[in-house]
Write an enzyme that holds these catalytic residues in place. Sequence first.
Site, PDB file in Angstrom:
ATOM      1  N   ASP A  82       0.836  -1.208   0.000  1.00 42.17           N
ATOM      2  CA  ASP A  82       0.000   0.000   0.000  1.00 42.17           C
ATOM      3  C   ASP A  82       0.878   1.268   0.000  1.00 42.17           C
ATOM      4  O   ASP A  82       1.908   1.319   0.669  1.00 42.17           O
ATOM      5  CB  ASP A  82      -0.852  -0.072   1.288  1.00 42.17           C
ATOM      6  CG  ASP A  82      -1.998   0.908   1.330  1.00 42.17           C
ATOM      7  OD1 ASP A  82      -2.465   1.322   0.266  1.00 42.17           O
ATOM      8  OD2 ASP A  82      -2.444   1.233   2.458  1.00 42.17           O
ATOM      9  N   GLU A 134      -3.096   6.323  -7.914  1.00 40.13           N
ATOM     10  CA  GLU A 134      -3.969   7.282  -7.200  1.00 40.13           C
ATOM     11  C   GLU A 134      -3.934   8.629  -7.893  1.00 40.13           C
ATOM     12  O   GLU A 134      -2.889   9.075  -8.358  1.00 40.13           O
ATOM     13  CB  GLU A 134      -3.515   7.442  -5.744  1.00 40.13           C
ATOM     14  CG  GLU A 134      -4.338   8.488  -4.986  1.00 40.13           C
ATOM     15  CD  GLU A 134      -4.050   8.520  -3.475  1.00 40.13           C
ATOM     16  OE1 GLU A 134      -4.037   7.442  -2.858  1.00 40.13           O
ATOM     17  OE2 GLU A 134      -3.838   9.615  -2.944  1.00 40.13           O
ATOM     18  N   GLY A 179      -7.383   7.952   8.533  1.00 39.15           N
ATOM     19  CA  GLY A 179      -7.454   8.234   9.969  1.00 39.15           C
ATOM     20  C   GLY A 179      -8.852   8.625  10.384  1.00 39.15           C
ATOM     21  O   GLY A 179      -9.836   8.212   9.769  1.00 39.15           O
ATOM     22  N   HIS A 206      -9.859   4.900  -0.345  1.00 38.75           N
ATOM     23  CA  HIS A 206      -8.992   4.897   0.844  1.00 38.75           C
ATOM     24  C   HIS A 206      -9.739   5.595   1.977  1.00 38.75           C
ATOM     25  O   HIS A 206     -10.734   6.272   1.756  1.00 38.75           O
ATOM     26  CB  HIS A 206      -7.682   5.639   0.536  1.00 38.75           C
ATOM     27  CG  HIS A 206      -6.726   4.830  -0.283  1.00 38.75           C
ATOM     28  ND1 HIS A 206      -5.487   4.463   0.161  1.00 38.75           N
ATOM     29  CD2 HIS A 206      -6.841   4.290  -1.516  1.00 38.75           C
ATOM     30  CE1 HIS A 206      -4.877   3.742  -0.752  1.00 38.75           C
ATOM     31  NE2 HIS A 206      -5.677   3.626  -1.799  1.00 38.75           N
ATOM     32  N   GLY A 207      -9.208   5.433   3.201  1.00 33.48           N
ATOM     33  CA  GLY A 207      -9.809   6.138   4.330  1.00 33.48           C
ATOM     34  C   GLY A 207     -11.172   5.602   4.695  1.00 33.48           C
ATOM     35  O   GLY A 207     -12.111   6.364   4.962  1.00 33.48           O
ATOM     36  N   THR A 231      -7.334   2.248  10.277  1.00 35.87           N
ATOM     37  CA  THR A 231      -7.483   2.850  11.612  1.00 35.87           C
ATOM     38  C   THR A 231      -8.498   2.114  12.481  1.00 35.87           C
ATOM     39  O   THR A 231      -8.255   1.917  13.678  1.00 35.87           O
ATOM     40  CB  THR A 231      -7.889   4.339  11.459  1.00 35.87           C
ATOM     41  OG1 THR A 231      -6.890   4.970  10.650  1.00 35.87           O
ATOM     42  CG2 THR A 231      -7.971   5.037  12.800  1.00 35.87           C
TER      43      THR A 231
HETATM   44  P1  13P Z   1      -8.183   4.350   7.352  1.00 35.61           P
HETATM   45  O1  13P Z   1      -6.980   4.323   8.250  1.00 35.61           O
HETATM   46  O2  13P Z   1      -8.916   5.624   7.391  1.00 35.61           O
HETATM   47  O3  13P Z   1      -9.064   3.165   7.577  1.00 35.61           O
HETATM   48  O4  13P Z   1      -7.639   4.251   5.834  1.00 35.61           O
HETATM   49  C1  13P Z   1      -6.892   3.148   5.454  1.00 35.61           C
HETATM   50  C2  13P Z   1      -6.250   3.350   4.128  1.00 35.61           C
HETATM   51  O5  13P Z   1      -6.794   3.989   3.263  1.00 35.61           O
HETATM   52  C3  13P Z   1      -4.939   2.716   3.913  1.00 35.61           C
HETATM   53  O6  13P Z   1      -4.409   3.014   2.665  1.00 35.61           O
END
Ligand code: 13P
Length: 282
Positions: A82, A134, A179, A206-207, A231
Amino acid sequence: MSLIKTSQLLVLAKKHHYAIGAFNVANMEMIMGAVQAAEELHSPIILQIAEGRLFYSPLHLIAPMLVEAAKKSKVQIAINFDHGKTINLMKQALDFGFSSVMVDYSHENLENNIFMTNEVKALADSYNASIEAEIGVVGGSEDDSTSLQVKYSNIDDIKYFLLHANTNALAVAIGNAHGHYAGEPHLNFDLLESISSLSNVPLVLHGGTGISKEDFHRCIQYGIAKINIATSSFDAIYSSIYSKQSNHQNFFEVSQAIVQATKENVMQHIEMFGSAGKSRGQ
Ligand code: 13P
């Protein structure tokens, strides 16, 4: 059962309107918990480690565990590197047998992003692996090093990128952030729909931590086929170990708590992403 190419999972997911959870892991217990979750729900998953986390989980130690866990699992598992920024490390991951690398040059100008994406695609092809690129800037930080402002993917940039870059999957910036979100996440679904109409390339969100089930479903409806979760797994482990109710007596109980907390979090996300029962060939 099998270590599988990431792109194979994503093409099927996109076609049948579910998403594959890509779960970031940091140690053996997290790998065990995620694999148990996938096996219990007969779901394909992606396990991944970000370049920015290799300080905590050195590649030469975590990579063999990831690859072996996938090979020995009862379900289809792909292993992804990643947020790759260093060619040499991406190559090392492929040497260890990773199924894909994410080439993250989204912070550079468009031409450099295209150039690096094509370089890494050629490298990955020589290993029969796939890539994820990306475009735009996902907010927050994938490794706590900085906190970036969200920069929405620009539709003209994406058109240009897709014309000149060769990628198996594309991570988009639609208001998502790594995060914890400062408030409610506001995803731009109109933008996602426009991006999705441009091509058949599976899209990546992502995220994933903090996004609601309803928003995940809308994302999947508009072509998101891979959703990254980091996260919330780390949070689940932390609160399982440090909450007032936790009463672990020794190291091995803590170790089991990490497995269990990861497993529960991964299971919840598999259910939300609709991938339960979708592992093939069992
Ligand atoms: P989070 O930490 O927000 O779950 O995102 C994970 C991520 O996108 C790793 O590339």
